[in-house]
Design a protein around this motif. Sequence first.
Motif, PDB file in Angstrom:
ATOM      1  N   ARG A   1     -20.324  46.762   4.471  1.00  0.00           N
ATOM      2  CA  ARG A   1     -21.405  45.904   3.983  1.00  0.00           C
ATOM      3  C   ARG A   1     -21.806  44.905   5.063  1.00  0.00           C
ATOM      4  O   ARG A   1     -21.088  44.689   6.026  1.00  0.00           O
ATOM      5  CB  ARG A   1     -20.941  45.123   2.737  1.00  0.00           C
TER       6      ARG A   1
ATOM      7  N   SER B   1     -31.261  26.079   6.502  1.00  0.00           N
ATOM      8  CA  SER B   1     -31.880  26.427   5.218  1.00  0.00           C
ATOM      9  C   SER B   1     -32.777  25.300   4.701  1.00  0.00           C
ATOM     10  O   SER B   1     -33.689  25.545   3.904  1.00  0.00           O
ATOM     11  CB  SER B   1     -30.793  26.739   4.184  1.00  0.00           C
TER      12      SER B   1
ATOM     13  N   PRO C   1     -36.030  36.253   3.937  1.00  0.00           N
ATOM     14  CA  PRO C   1     -35.136  37.414   3.891  1.00  0.00           C
ATOM     15  C   PRO C   1     -34.616  37.865   5.250  1.00  0.00           C
ATOM     16  O   PRO C   1     -33.572  38.516   5.319  1.00  0.00           O
ATOM     17  CB  PRO C   1     -36.005  38.498   3.241  1.00  0.00           C
TER      18      PRO C   1
ATOM     19  N   LEU D   1     -29.575  31.686  -0.676  1.00  0.00           N
ATOM     20  CA  LEU D   1     -29.707  32.739  -1.682  1.00  0.00           C
ATOM     21  C   LEU D   1     -31.093  32.731  -2.310  1.00  0.00           C
ATOM     22  O   LEU D   1     -31.712  33.783  -2.492  1.00  0.00           O
ATOM     23  CB  LEU D   1     -28.630  32.570  -2.747  1.00  0.00           C
TER      24      LEU D   1
ATOM     25  N   GLY E   1     -33.685  34.303  -0.132  1.00  0.00           N
ATOM     26  CA  GLY E   1     -33.519  35.717   0.194  1.00  0.00           C
ATOM     27  C   GLY E   1     -32.771  35.974   1.485  1.00  0.00           C
ATOM     28  O   GLY E   1     -32.718  37.120   1.945  1.00  0.00           O
TER      29      GLY E   1
ATOM     30  N   MET F   1     -29.359  35.762   4.301  1.00  0.00           N
ATOM     31  CA  MET F   1     -27.976  36.230   4.309  1.00  0.00           C
ATOM     32  C   MET F   1     -27.069  35.108   4.801  1.00  0.00           C
ATOM     33  O   MET F   1     -27.481  34.254   5.598  1.00  0.00           O
ATOM     34  CB  MET F   1     -27.831  37.439   5.226  1.00  0.00           C
TER      35      MET F   1
ATOM     36  N   LEU G   1     -20.037  34.369  -3.976  1.00  0.00           N
ATOM     37  CA  LEU G   1     -21.349  34.742  -3.461  1.00  0.00           C
ATOM     38  C   LEU G   1     -21.606  36.219  -3.746  1.00  0.00           C
ATOM     39  O   LEU G   1     -20.672  37.020  -3.744  1.00  0.00           O
ATOM     40  CB  LEU G   1     -21.414  34.503  -1.951  1.00  0.00           C
TER      41      LEU G   1
ATOM     42  N   GLU H   1     -23.691  41.510  -1.631  1.00  0.00           N
ATOM     43  CA  GLU H   1     -24.775  42.072  -0.826  1.00  0.00           C
ATOM     44  C   GLU H   1     -25.499  41.020   0.003  1.00  0.00           C
ATOM     45  O   GLU H   1     -26.333  41.352   0.853  1.00  0.00           O
ATOM     46  CB  GLU H   1     -25.779  42.796  -1.730  1.00  0.00           C
ATOM     47  N   ARG H   2     -25.174  39.746  -0.192  1.00  0.00           N
ATOM     48  CA  ARG H   2     -25.826  38.681   0.573  1.00  0.00           C
ATOM     49  C   ARG H   2     -24.923  38.098   1.644  1.00  0.00           C
ATOM     50  O   ARG H   2     -25.271  37.106   2.288  1.00  0.00           O
ATOM     51  CB  ARG H   2     -26.290  37.581  -0.394  1.00  0.00           C
TER      52      ARG H   2
END
Length: 552
Positions: free
Chosen positions: A101, A355, A361, A417, A420, A422, A476, A479-480
């Motif tokens: 992943r 952020s 994304p 999050l 979008g 990571m 978390l 997938e992120r």
Amino acid sequence: MPILTPAPGLLGARPTRRYAMHAVFPAPADHVVHDGLSDLPTAGPWRLSSADPALAEVERTVRALFEPHLGRRLLPVGSASPGVEIRLELDASVPARRRTRGVAPDGAPSPADEVYAVSVREERVLCRGRTPAGVFRAATTALQLIALAEPHETLAPQEFTDAPHYAWRGLLLDTARRFIPVAEMHRLIDLAALYKINVLHLHLTDNEGWRIEIPSVPALTAGSAGGGFYTVGEYRALQEYAASRHIVVVPEIDLPGHCASLRAALPGLPPAPAPPGLAGRFPYTPPLDLADPGTRELVRSILADVCALTDGPFVHIGGDEALGITEQGFATALNEVRAMVRRLGKRPVAWQESSRAGIGPQDIAQFWVDPGMMDLPGSEEELAQRPDLAGAGFTGEFLAALKRFFAPSAEDAQRVLDGGGMLLLSPQSHLYLDRRYAQEVAPSERAEQAAGLGFPSYRPRSVEYIAGWDPRSHALPEERIAGVEATLFSENLRNFEELTTLLLPRLASLASTAWSGGPEPWQEHRQALGRHSRLWRDRGLAFFPATDVDWS
């Protein structure tokens, strides 16, 4: 995982297989022992071979990694002498035992195929992978199997099959505060490769130094001869050395704060607009003002050179601890720098504070802190119980200011999050390896070293505490998570020995967690970890012999 058995008549009964189950780091997902077959002696001599031209570079690199451990037991290239074979092969049929992943550090749309298999039989050790990277990971597993055994021991017939949980498994090295010469960097890259780390994050600029040559702005390194810096040629060669070990280099140019060395080299740059009431209260270096055309063009020139010199797809732009800049000034700076890096053909990575400037994304934010991780006293009484902080000059007023400054970090992960993006996990609580070793695990002869080696404002911790970190504890979405990255900042490091002492044994534990996705049970892990001191001694690397590790 190695099953070490004594040769008949030498050491008596075979040790239980449970004892040696976890000596290979990272611990493979699938391990099968074949009873009824002859064991493989480890005395050698050993012959490294591959008939596939696509593995020629892998074979050369694997030989170089094996040499410190096997010495004369490794036959030279072209030798006609008989030996036990270590065979390297590409094999598309190797099954994946884990789903990988996160973000592929080589920029591929999906994680790189690092699936590997190792087979031990009475006549050879076979290292297979779907790709050269997988074959290389298999070979580092075989290296541990052989090098962790005594020459008079044997390996049971067995097979390993594995793949990483996280595609990004990084190590940050701070070359800004203490420059790491190329020869030392090679030794650290080799260590990282042994534990299947695949990203080397170089913190190249900070208040204390600028460590990379920028051809278009030579003034940045004109005064760095004493402290050291990487020339264009050295930086390119360093990337090639890392790439041969399947490690991607990610350079960091820390902006808009942490810029004292840049300001010293290029005086006269205007300060970023500061929040009202800050001036005169606390000393700080004004961050860069990216709304200023001259500063913006300077930064563009710097990043253009860094991006042109960097082989990998990522450039880290910092974005942390920009004390002394307004929210609008910070957002302007981060968005300008992100856009520059993208126009220059690279993908930006930044610390979690980025952020607050907005996030999308395509952005990766490196998560390192929240208010709880700061672990700061809430009163003068609590401060009196923290000699580590009081001794470092912390006052009640300064602690209150720190809490206010880091309060927004409580929402950074959620901001990522929501946007979008990571998250690259580097929590200060466990993955900052400039943290001191706890006195309760320090041997008496190392008590003074434990008290002085590391960043003074972090609470000292045991090896067990660090090794117990679980990425899932942050709740978390899987997938992120882009991946996992340990860090070693060098605020008070004086030499290479101190650097590796902070890394080892803890780096081996964290590399294992990054590969497998979670920690091992401590009682098994501490036994296996103790065996790895043999590898570090073979390579001449200093380590901290913490008493919570089983060095027997």
